[in-house]
Design a protein around this motif. Structure first.
Motif, short mmCIF file in Angstrom:
data_model
loop_
_atom_site.label_atom_id
_atom_site.label_comp_id
_atom_site.label_asym_id
_atom_site.label_seq_id
_atom_site.Cartn_x
_atom_site.Cartn_y
_atom_site.Cartn_z
N VAL A 213 -11.41 33.28 -17.10
CA VAL A 213 -11.29 32.62 -15.80
C VAL A 213 -12.30 33.22 -14.82
O VAL A 213 -13.03 32.50 -14.13
CB VAL A 213 -9.85 32.77 -15.26
N LEU A 214 -12.37 34.55 -14.78
CA LEU A 214 -13.27 35.19 -13.81
C LEU A 214 -14.73 34.88 -14.13
O LEU A 214 -15.53 34.59 -13.24
CB LEU A 214 -13.06 36.70 -13.80
N ILE A 215 -15.08 34.93 -15.41
CA ILE A 215 -16.49 34.81 -15.79
C ILE A 215 -16.96 33.35 -15.67
O ILE A 215 -18.15 33.07 -15.62
CB ILE A 215 -16.71 35.39 -17.21
N VAL A 216 -16.01 32.40 -15.60
CA VAL A 216 -16.40 31.00 -15.32
C VAL A 216 -16.36 30.73 -13.82
O VAL A 216 -17.29 30.16 -13.26
CB VAL A 216 -15.46 30.02 -16.05
N PHE A 217 -15.28 31.16 -13.17
CA PHE A 217 -15.07 30.82 -11.77
C PHE A 217 -16.16 31.39 -10.86
O PHE A 217 -16.70 30.67 -10.01
CB PHE A 217 -13.70 31.32 -11.33
N ILE A 218 -16.48 32.68 -11.02
CA ILE A 218 -17.39 33.32 -10.08
C ILE A 218 -18.81 32.72 -10.12
O ILE A 218 -19.33 32.34 -9.08
CB ILE A 218 -17.40 34.86 -10.27
N PRO A 219 -19.44 32.59 -11.29
CA PRO A 219 -20.81 32.03 -11.25
C PRO A 219 -20.86 30.54 -10.88
O PRO A 219 -21.84 30.11 -10.27
CB PRO A 219 -21.34 32.24 -12.66
N ALA A 259 -23.77 32.63 2.17
CA ALA A 259 -23.68 33.31 0.87
C ALA A 259 -22.58 34.37 0.91
O ALA A 259 -21.78 34.50 -0.02
CB ALA A 259 -25.02 33.94 0.51
N ILE A 260 -22.53 35.14 2.02
CA ILE A 260 -21.52 36.19 2.16
C ILE A 260 -20.11 35.58 2.18
O ILE A 260 -19.21 36.04 1.50
CB ILE A 260 -21.76 37.02 3.45
N ILE A 261 -19.96 34.49 2.95
CA ILE A 261 -18.64 33.86 3.03
C ILE A 261 -18.22 33.33 1.66
O ILE A 261 -17.08 33.53 1.22
CB ILE A 261 -18.64 32.71 4.08
N ALA A 262 -19.17 32.69 0.95
CA ALA A 262 -18.84 32.15 -0.38
C ALA A 262 -18.42 33.28 -1.30
O ALA A 262 -17.41 33.19 -2.00
CB ALA A 262 -20.04 31.40 -0.94
N MET A 263 -19.21 34.37 -1.30
CA MET A 263 -18.89 35.51 -2.18
C MET A 263 -17.53 36.10 -1.83
O MET A 263 -16.75 36.45 -2.71
CB MET A 263 -19.97 36.60 -2.06
N PRO B 107 -23.20 35.18 -9.08
CA PRO B 107 -23.94 33.90 -9.08
C PRO B 107 -25.44 34.16 -8.92
O PRO B 107 -25.84 34.98 -8.09
CB PRO B 107 -23.38 33.18 -7.86
N GLU B 108 -26.24 33.46 -9.72
CA GLU B 108 -27.68 33.72 -9.69
C GLU B 108 -28.29 33.45 -8.33
O GLU B 108 -29.25 34.10 -7.94
CB GLU B 108 -28.38 32.84 -10.74
N ILE B 109 -27.72 32.51 -7.60
CA ILE B 109 -28.31 32.18 -6.31
C ILE B 109 -28.24 33.37 -5.36
O ILE B 109 -29.14 33.60 -4.54
CB ILE B 109 -27.65 30.93 -5.68
N ILE B 110 -27.19 34.20 -5.50
CA ILE B 110 -27.07 35.38 -4.66
C ILE B 110 -28.18 36.38 -5.00
O ILE B 110 -28.85 36.91 -4.11
CB ILE B 110 -25.68 36.05 -4.88
#
Lengths: 285, 268
Positions: A213-219, A259-263, B107-110
């Motif tokens: 789940v983590l390795i799919v969801f995060i990227p 980008a920060i908010i998404a992360m 994520p690669e974009i980061i």
């Protein structure tokens, strides 16, 4: 002779320094950028929360973020649910000497050009695409299906394809580690196959499922190729906006903020998910 | 028979996984500029066309240069890190290895935007070398993952025996360890090469005026009349990837066999 610790540190230092200089430092710079503002051609380095206020009040950004999380969540759900039976099949039903062949077969498509694969999904799902022309040829449908391209569905299908091996491999590894005698014991003690699966196999496989789940969801949250090619206007995601801010609008600080908010959102959701599955992740006593 | 439904499902799933790759050559050899069924006829024109596009040749050479350099550097970093991780216990091991492996889930974009911002702020101009910097960063974790298992399969007593018999730590590494992990090294270089050759997002941000092959392809996807040529190129790329991967898998298995272990899984 130097101590073992010093030897180890010396040997790991090239990779570690590389990661510090090219990953940790840039990430800190992005973080700093998110508090600065773009002043035409120069960066205004006064610390301010202006970007964050804008990000939270401008409805477009909120909508993109919500949609990205929703799409990434659906992709994760679809990918992991489809992947589990495959991992289970390879681990429990395939002869041991043929397992690595199956794993190899599963990983090959993942290593072929990502752009080309995404583009071909557009060909498969399109108005005159493979699915529509074959279904029409077979007389199953009269009009081409339109709900499968240029929307969020297309993004989910394409990403579920792209991330399949990432979901299968961790689950497969977790299933391989299960002591088969536990399953026999459960069957001997009167459980049937279904309850054995639910009460023995599945809980023991959960660490693999959580990893998947983590390795799919995060990227997936950072993907912008798939939304751009097959998503249409309603399938665009936050990464498309980040890219636009950086390369088209030339507003790096706003891009950094997004980008920060998404992360941060992804991290919070990921941590919450790990927390919910805490009891499965403890090692054997 | 039990498991029959799972077997049917597994075959259907493989069809789903391979659908795009099977369609690719169909359209690449199809005698029509419109990418849709029904197929109209067989042609090799699109492949002939490929040899005439100068800009694409430049992109191919650029990509090859980037991929080879990336493979070498990522594998060198990978050897050091995987060896350190397996042979020694050192302070902060988990934290340091975690940071080095982080690009695997980030994520690669980061990665792309943070490198872009830093390089531009420092006043560097973008080019192949900045793409290499980014690619080494994302390939190193894959290299470490492959080499970790290669070093794990290694029997420590072989090295100790060499040292007991009078070799220095360095010569025992060169004479005993290196040959035993060599298949892992080759497999790591092939995988890094493949990743770098295909990588688009980081290349798109960091490539400057010299597009890599995926960046070039991305630009061509906008022109419908050029699509068949793109698909022909895609066919060649996919064929190359499959050949390289089969080689990598061959070396990985040989490494497992050399270390005297039984084979249980794939790369990751």
């Amino acid at each position: 002779m130097r101590s073992e610790g010093a030897n180890g540190l010396a040997l790991v230092s090239p990779a570690a320094l590389y990661a510090i200089l090219l990953l940790a430092v840039p990430l800190c710079v992005i973080f700093a950028f998110s508090f600065w503002t773009q002043d035409y051609l120069t960066i205004d380095r006064t610390w301010t929360l202006k970007n964050y206020t804008e990000a939270f009040t401008e409805p477009l950004y909120g909508e993109l973020l919500r949609r990205s999380i929703l799409i990434s969540g659906s992709v994760t759900l679809v990918t992991v649910v489809l992947a589990f039976p495959i991992a289970y099949f390879v681990s429990f039903y395939v002869a041991p000497e043929r397992k690595s062949l199956w794993i190899f077969l599963i990983t090959i498509p993942f290593w072929t050009s990502y752009l080309i694969r995404v583009f071909l999904w557009k060909v498969i799902l399109g108005f005159n695409g493979v699915i529509n022309t074959s279904l029409q040829g077979l007389g199953i449908i009269d009009e081409p299906l339109t709900f499968i391209l240029y929307n969020a569905n297309a993004v989910v299908i394409t990403l579920a394809h792209a991330f399949a091996p990432f979901a299968i491999l961790p689950i497969f590894v977790a299933l391989e580690k299960i002591d088969r005698s536990l399953i026999e014991a459960s069957l001997d003690l009167g459980e049937n196959r279904v309850t054995t699966f639910l009460r023995v196999t599945l809980p023991l496989a959960m660490p693999g499922v959580v990893a998947a789940v983590l390795i799919v969801f995060i990227p997936t949250i950072g993907d912008y190729v798939t939304p751009r090619l097959v998503g249409g206007p309603d399938g665009l995601m936050i990464a498309n906006m980040i890219q636009t801010q950086f390369l088209k609008l030339n507003n790096a600080p706003m891009g950094a903020t997004l980008a920060i908010i998404a992360m941060a959102s992804v991290t919070v959701i990921a941590l919450a998910f790990v927390g919910l599955n805490r009891r499965f992740l403890r090692g054997p006593k | 028979m039990k498991g029959i439904w799972l077997r049917v499902y597994a075959v259907l799933y493989l069809v789903f996984l391979y659908a795009p790759i099977i369609l690719l050559p169909l359209f690449a050899f199809n005698d029509s500029t419109i990418i849709a069924f029904p197929l109209t006829g067989f042609t090799t024109n699109w492949f002939v066309e490929l040899t005439k596009i100068e800009a694409m040749h430049a992109a191919v050479l650029n990509s090859l240069f980037i991929a080879i350099t990336t493979a070498v550097f990522a594998t060198l970093l990978g050897i050091c890190a995987a060896r350190a991780n397996n042979r020694y216990r050192f302070p902060g091991q988990r934290g340091i290895m975690g940071m080095v492996m982080l690009p695997l889930v980030l994520p690669e974009i980061i990665v792309a935007v943070s490198l872009l911002v830093v390089l531009l702020q420092l006043g560097f101009s973008l080019g192949s070398w900045s793409v290499i910097l980014g690619h080494v960063l994302i390939c190193t974790p894959f290299s470490i993952a492959i080499l970790n298992s290669a070093f794990q399969n290694l029997d420590r007593s072989l090295e100790e025996a060499a040292i007991d018999l009078g070799e220095t730590p360095f010569s025992s590494f060169r004479l005993i360890t290196l040959p035993l992990v060599m298949p892992g090294i080759i497999s790591s270089m092939l995988i890094s090469f493949t990743i770098s050759l295909d990588e688009f997002i980081i290349a798109f941000f960091l490539t400057g005026n010299e597009p890599t092959l995926p960046v070039y392809l991305w630009a061509q996807l906008r022109f419908p009349q050029k699509l068949p040529v793109v698909l022909a190129l895609g066919t060649l790329l996919v064929a190359l990837s499959i050949i390289l991967l089969t080689c990598a898998e061959f070396f990985r298995r040989r490494g497992v066999a050399r270390a005297g272990k039984s084979d249980t899984g794939g790369f990751l």
